[in-house]
Design a protein around this motif. Structure first.
Motif, PDB file in Angstrom:
ATOM      1  N   LEU A 108       0.784  -0.852  -0.077  1.00 10.10           N
ATOM      2  CA  LEU A 108      -0.011   0.060   0.301  1.00 10.10           C
ATOM      3  C   LEU A 108       0.842   1.179  -0.032  1.00 10.10           C
ATOM      4  CD1 LEU A 108      -2.834   1.030   0.363  1.00 10.10           C
ATOM      5  CD2 LEU A 108      -3.317   1.158   2.675  1.00 10.10           C
ATOM      6  N   GLY A 149      -9.543  -2.026   3.621  1.00 12.78           N
ATOM      7  CA  GLY A 149      -9.695  -2.814   1.961  1.00 12.78           C
ATOM      8  C   GLY A 149     -11.396  -3.274   2.984  1.00 12.78           C
ATOM      9  N   ALA A 150     -11.716  -3.829   1.669  1.00 12.60           N
ATOM     10  CA  ALA A 150     -13.004  -4.524   2.201  1.00 12.60           C
ATOM     11  C   ALA A 150     -13.346  -6.056   1.536  1.00 12.60           C
ATOM     12  CB  ALA A 150     -13.791  -3.480   1.445  1.00 12.60           C
ATOM     13  N   ASN A 152     -12.817 -10.142   2.869  1.00 12.06           N
ATOM     14  CA  ASN A 152     -13.266 -10.930   4.617  1.00 12.06           C
ATOM     15  C   ASN A 152     -11.470 -10.909   5.356  1.00 12.06           C
ATOM     16  OD1 ASN A 152     -15.366 -12.113   3.783  1.00 12.06           O
ATOM     17  ND2 ASN A 152     -14.398 -13.410   2.274  1.00 12.06           N
ATOM     18  N   VAL A 153     -10.890 -10.500   4.695  1.00 10.82           N
ATOM     19  CA  VAL A 153      -9.753 -10.229   6.118  1.00 10.82           C
ATOM     20  C   VAL A 153      -9.869  -9.057   6.616  1.00 10.82           C
ATOM     21  CG1 VAL A 153      -7.114 -10.707   6.497  1.00 10.82           C
ATOM     22  CG2 VAL A 153      -8.043 -11.866   4.456  1.00 10.82           C
ATOM     23  N   ALA A 154     -10.168  -8.364   5.952  1.00 14.15           N
ATOM     24  CA  ALA A 154     -10.758  -6.978   6.748  1.00 14.15           C
ATOM     25  C   ALA A 154     -11.863  -7.141   8.076  1.00 14.15           C
ATOM     26  CB  ALA A 154     -11.248  -5.959   5.888  1.00 14.15           C
ATOM     27  N   ASP A 156     -12.563  -9.996   9.085  1.00 17.77           N
ATOM     28  CA  ASP A 156     -11.817 -11.922  10.173  1.00 17.77           C
ATOM     29  C   ASP A 156     -10.979 -10.096  11.110  1.00 17.77           C
ATOM     30  OD1 ASP A 156     -12.629 -13.614   9.037  1.00 17.77           O
ATOM     31  OD2 ASP A 156     -10.094 -14.066   8.362  1.00 17.77           O
ATOM     32  N   ARG A 194     -12.542   1.368  -0.894  1.00 15.36           N
ATOM     33  CA  ARG A 194     -12.117   2.297  -2.007  1.00 15.36           C
ATOM     34  C   ARG A 194     -13.309   2.599  -3.052  1.00 15.36           C
ATOM     35  NH1 ARG A 194      -6.838   0.295  -5.245  1.00 15.36           N
ATOM     36  NH2 ARG A 194      -7.282  -1.705  -5.667  1.00 15.36           N
ATOM     37  N   ARG A 195     -14.063   1.498  -3.146  1.00 18.08           N
ATOM     38  CA  ARG A 195     -15.174   1.542  -4.189  1.00 18.08           C
ATOM     39  C   ARG A 195     -16.256   1.741  -3.116  1.00 18.08           C
ATOM     40  NH1 ARG A 195     -14.270  -2.978  -8.055  1.00 18.08           N
ATOM     41  NH2 ARG A 195     -13.140  -3.829  -7.030  1.00 18.08           N
ATOM     42  N   GLU A 199     -19.902  -2.700  -4.301  1.00 20.98           N
ATOM     43  CA  GLU A 199     -18.359  -3.201  -5.553  1.00 20.98           C
ATOM     44  C   GLU A 199     -17.403  -4.193  -4.043  1.00 20.98           C
ATOM     45  OE1 GLU A 199     -18.929  -0.557  -6.492  1.00 20.98           O
ATOM     46  OE2 GLU A 199     -19.887  -0.792  -8.003  1.00 20.98           O
ATOM     47  N   GLN A 201     -15.927  -6.981  -1.311  1.00 24.37           N
ATOM     48  CA  GLN A 201     -16.060  -8.435  -1.633  1.00 24.37           C
ATOM     49  C   GLN A 201     -15.947  -9.127  -0.424  1.00 24.37           C
ATOM     50  OE1 GLN A 201     -13.855  -9.271  -4.431  1.00 24.37           O
ATOM     51  NE2 GLN A 201     -13.672  -7.291  -4.982  1.00 24.37           N
ATOM     52  N   GLU A 206     -20.132 -13.475   5.801  1.00 19.43           N
ATOM     53  CA  GLU A 206     -19.272 -13.187   6.499  1.00 19.43           C
ATOM     54  C   GLU A 206     -19.891 -11.503   6.983  1.00 19.43           C
ATOM     55  OE1 GLU A 206     -18.078 -15.321   4.525  1.00 19.43           O
ATOM     56  OE2 GLU A 206     -17.674 -16.471   6.359  1.00 19.43           O
ATOM     57  N   PRO A 273      -7.604   5.568   0.870  1.00 18.91           N
ATOM     58  CA  PRO A 273      -6.514   6.399   1.320  1.00 18.91           C
ATOM     59  C   PRO A 273      -5.107   7.317   1.042  1.00 18.91           C
ATOM     60  CG  PRO A 273      -5.833   3.856   1.078  1.00 18.91           C
ATOM     61  CD  PRO A 273      -7.460   4.099   1.412  1.00 18.91           C
TER      62      PRO A 273
HETATM   63  N1  LIG Z   1     -14.675 -17.004   4.029  1.00 16.06           N
HETATM   64  C1  LIG Z   1     -13.694 -16.184   4.799  1.00 16.06           C
HETATM   65  O1  LIG Z   1     -14.118 -16.273   6.255  1.00 16.06           O
HETATM   66  C2  LIG Z   1     -12.497 -15.963   4.726  1.00 16.06           C
HETATM   67  C3  LIG Z   1     -11.796 -15.028   5.335  1.00 16.06           C
HETATM   68  C4  LIG Z   1     -10.464 -14.297   5.268  1.00 16.06           C
HETATM   69  C5  LIG Z   1     -10.600 -14.389   3.577  1.00 16.06           C
HETATM   70  N2  LIG Z   1     -10.631 -15.385   2.952  1.00 16.06           N
HETATM   71  C6  LIG Z   1     -10.409 -15.088   1.234  1.00 16.06           C
HETATM   72  O2  LIG Z   1      -9.265 -15.240   1.338  1.00 16.06           O
HETATM   73  C7  LIG Z   1      -8.498 -14.549   0.162  1.00 16.06           C
HETATM   74  C8  LIG Z   1      -8.332 -13.282   0.277  1.00 16.06           C
HETATM   75  O3  LIG Z   1      -9.022 -11.963   1.307  1.00 16.06           O
HETATM   76  P1  LIG Z   1      -8.895 -10.055   1.326  1.00 16.06           P
HETATM   77  O4  LIG Z   1      -9.869 -10.489   2.313  1.00 16.06           O
HETATM   78  O5  LIG Z   1      -7.200 -10.588   1.741  1.00 16.06           O
HETATM   79  O6  LIG Z   1      -8.715  -9.248   0.101  1.00 16.06           O
HETATM   80  P2  LIG Z   1      -9.975  -9.135  -1.413  1.00 16.06           P
HETATM   81  O7  LIG Z   1     -11.312  -9.951  -0.968  1.00 16.06           O
HETATM   82  O8  LIG Z   1      -9.028  -9.213  -2.280  1.00 16.06           O
HETATM   83  O9  LIG Z   1     -10.044  -7.886  -0.436  1.00 16.06           O
HETATM   84  C9  LIG Z   1      -8.576  -6.969  -0.340  1.00 16.06           C
HETATM   85  C10 LIG Z   1      -9.425  -5.308  -0.524  1.00 16.06           C
HETATM   86  O10 LIG Z   1      -8.462  -4.700  -0.154  1.00 16.06           O
HETATM   87  C11 LIG Z   1      -8.458  -3.594  -1.423  1.00 16.06           C
HETATM   88  N3  LIG Z   1      -7.390  -2.676  -1.848  1.00 16.06           N
HETATM   89  C12 LIG Z   1      -6.629  -3.330  -2.325  1.00 16.06           C
HETATM   90  N4  LIG Z   1      -5.595  -2.666  -2.382  1.00 16.06           N
HETATM   91  C13 LIG Z   1      -6.652  -1.052  -2.146  1.00 16.06           C
HETATM   92  C14 LIG Z   1      -5.505   0.103  -2.397  1.00 16.06           C
HETATM   93  N5  LIG Z   1      -4.067   0.267  -2.496  1.00 16.06           N
HETATM   94  N6  LIG Z   1      -6.114   0.550  -1.462  1.00 16.06           N
HETATM   95  C15 LIG Z   1      -6.897   0.710  -0.515  1.00 16.06           C
HETATM   96  N7  LIG Z   1      -8.085  -0.978  -0.807  1.00 16.06           N
HETATM   97  C16 LIG Z   1      -7.460  -1.692  -1.389  1.00 16.06           C
HETATM   98  C17 LIG Z   1      -9.636  -4.109  -2.382  1.00 16.06           C
HETATM   99  O11 LIG Z   1     -10.248  -2.942  -2.810  1.00 16.06           O
HETATM  100  P3  LIG Z   1     -10.552  -3.162  -4.358  1.00 16.06           P
HETATM  101  O12 LIG Z   1     -11.885  -4.537  -4.568  1.00 16.06           O
HETATM  102  O13 LIG Z   1     -10.747  -1.816  -4.998  1.00 16.06           O
HETATM  103  O14 LIG Z   1      -9.507  -3.712  -5.248  1.00 16.06           O
HETATM  104  C18 LIG Z   1     -10.198  -5.371  -1.403  1.00 16.06           C
HETATM  105  O15 LIG Z   1     -11.318  -4.765  -0.998  1.00 16.06           O
HETATM  106  C19 LIG Z   1     -10.438 -13.619   0.083  1.00 16.06           C
HETATM  107  O16 LIG Z   1      -9.988 -14.963  -1.144  1.00 16.06           O
HETATM  108  C20 LIG Z   1     -11.290 -13.711   0.381  1.00 16.06           C
HETATM  109  O17 LIG Z   1     -12.774 -14.406   0.388  1.00 16.06           O
HETATM  110  C21 LIG Z   1     -12.327 -16.029   3.272  1.00 16.06           C
END
Ligand SMILES: NC(=O)c1ccc[n+]([C@@H]2O[C@H](COP(=O)([O-])OP(=O)(O)OC[C@H]3O[C@@H](n4cnc5c(N)ncnc54)[C@H](OP(=O)(O)O)[C@@H]3O)[C@@H](O)[C@H]2O)c1
Ligand SMILES: Cc1cc2nc3c(=O)[nH]c(=O)nc-3n(C[C@H](O)[C@H](O)[C@H](O)COP(=O)(O)OP(=O)(O)OC[C@H]3O[C@@H](n4cnc5c(N)ncnc54)[C@H](O)[C@@H]3O)c2cc1C
Length: 289
Positions: A108, A149-150, A152-154, A156, A194-195, A199, A201, A206, A273
């Motif tokens: 970031l 970020g928006a 599922n990790v966010a 958690d 940011r969206r 949008e 994720q 969850e 941000p």
């Molecule tokens: N089922 C569950 O309970 C669970 C729990 C944790 C993780 N997971 C899975 O694990 C995988 C990884 O999850 P994740 O949350 O790390 O990734 P993710 O789903 O790709 O979400 C990342 C978020 O960060 C935002 N982001 C990325 N770069 C940014 C920037 N420079 N500035 C501001 N916002 C930014 C993205 O926005 P944009 O969309 O605008 O790019 C998105 O909202 C996913 O498949 C998820 O479903 C599942």
């Protein structure tokens, strides 16, 4: 046929499983060695999934069943690339499959990101899941936290921060993490997407889980509930996006005078941000745009 699979997360274990079963069906002798850099297998299912998600953690049972069969050899504590090279493996094995996952945060690149008080998700998650590389101690002295970020990790991380520690006691949360969360003074967790709401994720289940967290109000600004033509298209084509947006709209309609909880989760949209401010550490002002 000798095959090396590198990385004993779910992808590696199930790859080893499929290879072994396919070859045994055609009665062709195969040996699969599964290399893992950590002392214990199962990757992010062990060291990423939040402690209050026992249903997902139960996937470990299926992974155990594969390894317990005895026809796959687990070679743990060996880091490919450091302890042994891929080329060395290629000399010895007929095929090498890399299933090493994604173990680093996306960068970031904004000013102030390196300040103390700003941390990547993987570091925080590794701490609360007691990853062997993570420190035992964590300074959790903030009352207000911003989660960028928006996905599922966010969610958690937000849930883990906002929950009262006693509500995590029945999970397999490590003792040292419980103690630090119990003493936490956190009152507000702000999540920045940011969206727009369509949008995000988040997965619908969850997202809705946030609402079940005891003594925590979820605050969504109705002015953030903006849907342009592309958002409408997205919601038409994806049930997941529609359910997430519907949940957020429903929450945005709640009367703020009914909010009485001692902790709050604020979900903000269309806020990217720009920089983190502070001299010796993040000082609480997060500039968005
Ligand atoms: N089922 C569950 O309970 C669970 C729990 C944790 C993780 N997971 C899975 O694990 C995988 C990884 O999850 P994740 O949350 O790390 O990734 P993710 O789903 O790709 O979400 C990342 C978020 O960060 C935002 N982001 C990325 N770069 C940014 C920037 N420079 N500035 C501001 N916002 C930014 C993205 O926005 P944009 O969309 O605008 O790019 C998105 O909202 C996913 O498949 C998820 O479903 C599942
Ligand atoms: C914080 C977080 C929480 C998540 N929670 C959920 C959830 O609740 N529900 C859900 O469905 N999904 C969840 N996911 C997604 C899920 O964990 C991943 O999709 C899944 O673990 C990916 O599996 P994988 O085997 O590809 O990678 P990993 O699980 O990352 O496994 C990779 C393995 O390779 C090993 N390795 C890496 N490099 C080397 C090397 N050089 N040599 C040897 N070994 C190496 C690692 O130590 C690790 O064991 C979460 C993801 C994250 C990041």
């Amino acid at each position: 046929m000798n095959i090396a699979v590198v990385g004993a997360g779910p992808a590696g274990v199930f790859t080893a499983d499929i290879i072994t079963k396919q070859f045994s069906q055609i009665e062709f002798p195969v040996r699969v060695d599964l290399f893992e850099r950590l002392p214990a297998p199962f990757g992010l299912v062990r060291y990423g999934v939040a402690p209050d998600h026992p249903r997902i953690k139960a996937i470990i049972d299926s992974l155990h069943n594969v390894l317990d069969r005895g026809d796959i050899r687990l070679v743990a504590g060996v880091e490919v690339g450091t302890d042994i090279s891929v080329e060395n493996l290629q000399d010895v094995y007929d095929a090498v499959v890399l299933t090493t996952g994604a173990n680093a945060d996306a960068p970031l690149p904004i000013p102030g990101i390196e300040l103390p008080g700003s941390v990547g998700a993987s570091k925080f998650v590794s701490w609360y899941d007691a990853h062997p590389d993570a420190p035992q101690h964590w300074t959790l002295d903030a009352e207000q936290v911003a989660v960028i970020g928006a996905g599922n990790v966010a969610l958690d991380i937000t849930r883990m921060l906002a929950k009262h520690a006693e509500d995590l006691w029945a999970t397999d949360i490590p003792n040292h993490v419980y103690g630090i969360l119990r003493d936490s003074k956190i009152a507000d967790v702000h999540v920045f997407a940011r969206r727009g709401p369509a949008e995000a994720q988040f997965s619908p289940t969850e997202l809705r889980e946030l609402h079940e967290v005891r003594d925590v109000d979820i605050i969504v600004d109705p002015h953030d509930m903006v849907f342009d033509r592309s958002s409408e298209e997205l919601m038409k084509s994806s049930k997941q996006r529609r359910l997430v947006a519907e949940t957020l709209v429903e929450w945005s309609k709640r009367d703020p005078s009914t909010f009485t909880a001692s902790r709050r989760i604020h979900l903000h949209f269309m806020q990217a941000p720009v920089r983190l401010e502070g001299t010796t550490r993040v000082d609480g002002k997060c500039q968005g745009g």
